[in-house]
Enzyme design. Sequence first.
Site, PDB file in Angstrom:
ATOM      1  N   ASP A 101      20.856  25.268  68.917  1.00  0.00           N
ATOM      2  CA  ASP A 101      20.593  24.144  69.821  1.00  0.00           C
ATOM      3  C   ASP A 101      19.859  24.731  70.758  1.00  0.00           C
ATOM      4  OD1 ASP A 101      22.311  25.608  71.621  1.00  0.00           O
ATOM      5  OD2 ASP A 101      23.915  24.781  70.133  1.00  0.00           O
ATOM      6  N   ASP A 153      29.277  25.289  66.935  1.00  0.00           N
ATOM      7  CA  ASP A 153      29.448  24.370  65.909  1.00  0.00           C
ATOM      8  C   ASP A 153      28.512  24.863  64.613  1.00  0.00           C
ATOM      9  OD1 ASP A 153      26.888  23.914  66.765  1.00  0.00           O
ATOM     10  OD2 ASP A 153      26.980  21.698  67.135  1.00  0.00           O
ATOM     11  N   ASP A 164      23.035  29.374  68.253  1.00  0.00           N
ATOM     12  CA  ASP A 164      23.985  28.286  68.497  1.00  0.00           C
ATOM     13  C   ASP A 164      24.895  28.623  69.754  1.00  0.00           C
ATOM     14  OD1 ASP A 164      26.238  26.449  68.454  1.00  0.00           O
ATOM     15  OD2 ASP A 164      27.175  27.449  66.659  1.00  0.00           O
ATOM     16  N   ASN A 178      27.207  26.513  71.223  1.00  0.00           N
ATOM     17  CA  ASN A 178      28.493  26.066  71.508  1.00  0.00           C
ATOM     18  C   ASN A 178      29.663  26.203  70.123  1.00  0.00           C
ATOM     19  OD1 ASN A 178      27.234  24.310  69.748  1.00  0.00           O
ATOM     20  ND2 ASN A 178      27.733  22.344  70.988  1.00  0.00           N
ATOM     21  N   ASP A 227       8.367  26.928  55.756  1.00  0.00           N
ATOM     22  CA  ASP A 227       8.301  26.379  54.628  1.00  0.00           C
ATOM     23  C   ASP A 227       7.910  27.438  53.585  1.00  0.00           C
ATOM     24  OD1 ASP A 227       8.296  23.743  55.516  1.00  0.00           O
ATOM     25  OD2 ASP A 227       6.506  23.548  55.846  1.00  0.00           O
ATOM     26  N   ASP A 251       6.808  19.379  67.480  1.00  0.00           N
ATOM     27  CA  ASP A 251       6.266  18.918  66.260  1.00  0.00           C
ATOM     28  C   ASP A 251       6.180  17.615  66.230  1.00  0.00           C
ATOM     29  OD1 ASP A 251       5.998  19.063  63.372  1.00  0.00           O
ATOM     30  OD2 ASP A 251       7.397  20.828  63.439  1.00  0.00           O
TER      31      ASP A 251
HETATM   32  O1  TEU Z   1       5.198  20.387  55.304  1.00  0.00           O
HETATM   33  C1  TEU Z   1       4.153  19.786  54.531  1.00  0.00           C
HETATM   34  C2  TEU Z   1       3.699  20.204  53.368  1.00  0.00           C
HETATM   35  O2  TEU Z   1       2.370  20.162  53.079  1.00  0.00           O
HETATM   36  C3  TEU Z   1       4.731  20.661  52.141  1.00  0.00           C
HETATM   37  O3  TEU Z   1       3.988  20.743  51.014  1.00  0.00           O
HETATM   38  C4  TEU Z   1       5.141  21.870  52.430  1.00  0.00           C
HETATM   39  O4  TEU Z   1       4.473  22.936  52.304  1.00  0.00           O
HETATM   40  C5  TEU Z   1       6.198  22.040  50.911  1.00  0.00           C
HETATM   41  O5  TEU Z   1       7.191  20.987  51.304  1.00  0.00           O
HETATM   42  C6  TEU Z   1       6.822  23.269  50.787  1.00  0.00           C
HETATM   43  O6  TEU Z   1       7.928  23.263  49.972  1.00  0.00           O
HETATM   44  C7  TEU Z   1       5.638  19.708  56.562  1.00  0.00           C
HETATM   45  C8  TEU Z   1       6.636  20.479  56.951  1.00  0.00           C
HETATM   46  O7  TEU Z   1       6.301  21.694  57.486  1.00  0.00           O
HETATM   47  C9  TEU Z   1       7.734  20.494  56.003  1.00  0.00           C
HETATM   48  O8  TEU Z   1       9.060  21.283  56.595  1.00  0.00           O
HETATM   49  C10 TEU Z   1       8.309  19.276  55.695  1.00  0.00           C
HETATM   50  O9  TEU Z   1       9.064  19.135  54.680  1.00  0.00           O
HETATM   51  C11 TEU Z   1       7.056  18.088  55.330  1.00  0.00           C
HETATM   52  O10 TEU Z   1       5.871  18.242  56.174  1.00  0.00           O
HETATM   53  C12 TEU Z   1       7.317  16.771  55.497  1.00  0.00           C
HETATM   54  O11 TEU Z   1       7.531  16.372  56.806  1.00  0.00           O
HETATM   55 CA    CA Z   2      25.193  24.055  68.532  1.00  0.00          CA
END
Ligand code: TEU
Ligand code: CA
Length: 554
Positions: free
Chosen positions: A29, A25, A21, A23, A329, A98
């Site tokens: 960023d 907040d 971060d 700034n 994830d 992404d």
């Molecule tokens: O994840 C896709 C996905 O297949 C999910 O099943 C994920 O493994 C699961 O939510 C884990 O709990 C992608 C992104 O990496 C994830 O951060 C997003 O939430 C999801 O797509 C929706 O865009």
């Molecule tokens: Ca920030």
Amino acid sequence: MIKKWWHDKVAYQIYPKSFYDSNGDGIGDIPGIISKLDYLHDLGVDILWLSPCYCSPLADEGYDISDYYKIDPRFGTMDDMDCLIAEAKKRGMYILMDLVVNHCSDEHEWFQKACKDPEGTYGKFFYLRDKEEHKLPTNWRSYFGGTVWEDLPGTNKQYLHVFHKKQPDLNWENPELREEVYKNINWWLEKGISGFRIDAIINIKKALPFRDYEPDREDGLSSINHMLKEAHGIGAFLGEMRDRTFQKYDAFTVGEVFNEKPEEIPDFIGENGYFSSMFDFNETICGSSEKGWYDARQITPEEYKTCCFQAQAKIGTIGFLSNIIENHDEPRGVSHYLPEGDCTVKSKKMLAALNFMLRGIPFIYQGQELGMENVPFTSIEEVDDISTLDEYQTALQAGLSPKDALKAVAKYSRDNARTPMQWANQPNAAFTTGTPWLKVNPNYTTINAQDQINDPESVRNFYKQLIALRKNPEYKETIVYGTLEPVWEDHKNLMAYYRKGEKTLLVIGNFQKEEQEICLDSPYKKILLNNDTSFKQQCRHLTLTGYQVVILEL
Ligand code: TEU
Ligand code: CA
């Protein structure tokens, strides 16, 4: 095999909200990323994948995009983005964005227009169905729990969302929608980014016409996977997307692909595949349960080994997997894969080497290079992630006490990986001068970048050595293009493999705390890397100490 610019690279995933971060907040960023480019360059990584930083209500932390052409003000400006691309380029680094195009945000203009005129152009961008009393269009369960159908505000229709209700699915059957997607991809590639990580892409093809599937939980709903298994023909969309966008720019693309069929692999990542690469999730999904996280089983070292080797065998030399230990994830890999109580600097290095030396493109998730660990959650109130909150409810409904439910989901929570990056042993781990948006892992006092940079024995320095080895002109050809051959597969808790190319390398990891002996088939020439100060050897007999890993040149 035709050589590609990205074959020999090392990638690093940045979760912008939690990286740095600039700034005060409390939110990471883009200027923060720019200020840490030298840190990343010093580590040796080349490709930076940024989790979404487009305009978003952040219902799913940016994976719900309300404007694909704008940077969310919380993360910075488009000028900051341009500056990041330029500064990365100066250092010989590449930026991946992404690509989240299975769905957008319900706050996206398209969806807003669809609400106003469901029969019009934008209604056709989504999957809409007439609302019926007491009957949903299908019985599918969203990935984040509950039905996939939600009322389309102001209408007598419902819309499909396989993720959160604030993430309406885009209708890929509609060529107009596809045009919009390609336009956006090309716009970003024109800007100078080098490619994309492609989110949840396997969901873009639905089995039509929609129908119900066998319910698989008490809630009477059915996992999306049943429908996806029946959805054929995704290749037409993916091939078109490649031809219209990535191919022209020689972009690097890595697909988030689950459940691909073995015969489809050449189409996906072979020569002129839909994508350059795709992630290996074989290890991350091992032990998971259809019932939910509360029912998941701890993966064993033997299973970890088998999963890696299975994935490698499946791909062979058709293309390149992207290998991960964790991502945004997943729980932290060192907490996930190392047996409980055995998570040490030494075992973290072992896991790093075993994963990094696999054939494929290594991806490092921010903080992985420091050996960052799972978070000791003490209350569900500390959790931000919608997936964890849903799994918590699922666990309660299954009869777990609140305490046990928390314990169960804490192990797999996506927030384990989303806490702020630990830069130094200073307040808030020096991530922010303000209040961090998500609690900092209290172990930043002992696990942080600053201390590790100054410590030659740190996990970070080991990663640095692994990266340097992959780039060493003497070994590069073998590590990048060489084949992978498992060896001593029946030695319990031993993961070992040859990498064979111009040279022959042998990677051996003792995945347990007890010593273990092996006998080499031939003498070795050189020890390239060792996570122990000792190397116990008698002729060809090696005694590996607990969690020792060695990389040998034969
Ligand atoms: O994840 C896709 C996905 O297949 C999910 O099943 C994920 O493994 C699961 O939510 C884990 O709990 C992608 C992104 O990496 C994830 O951060 C997003 O939430 C999801 O797509 C929706 O865009
Ligand atoms: Ca920030």
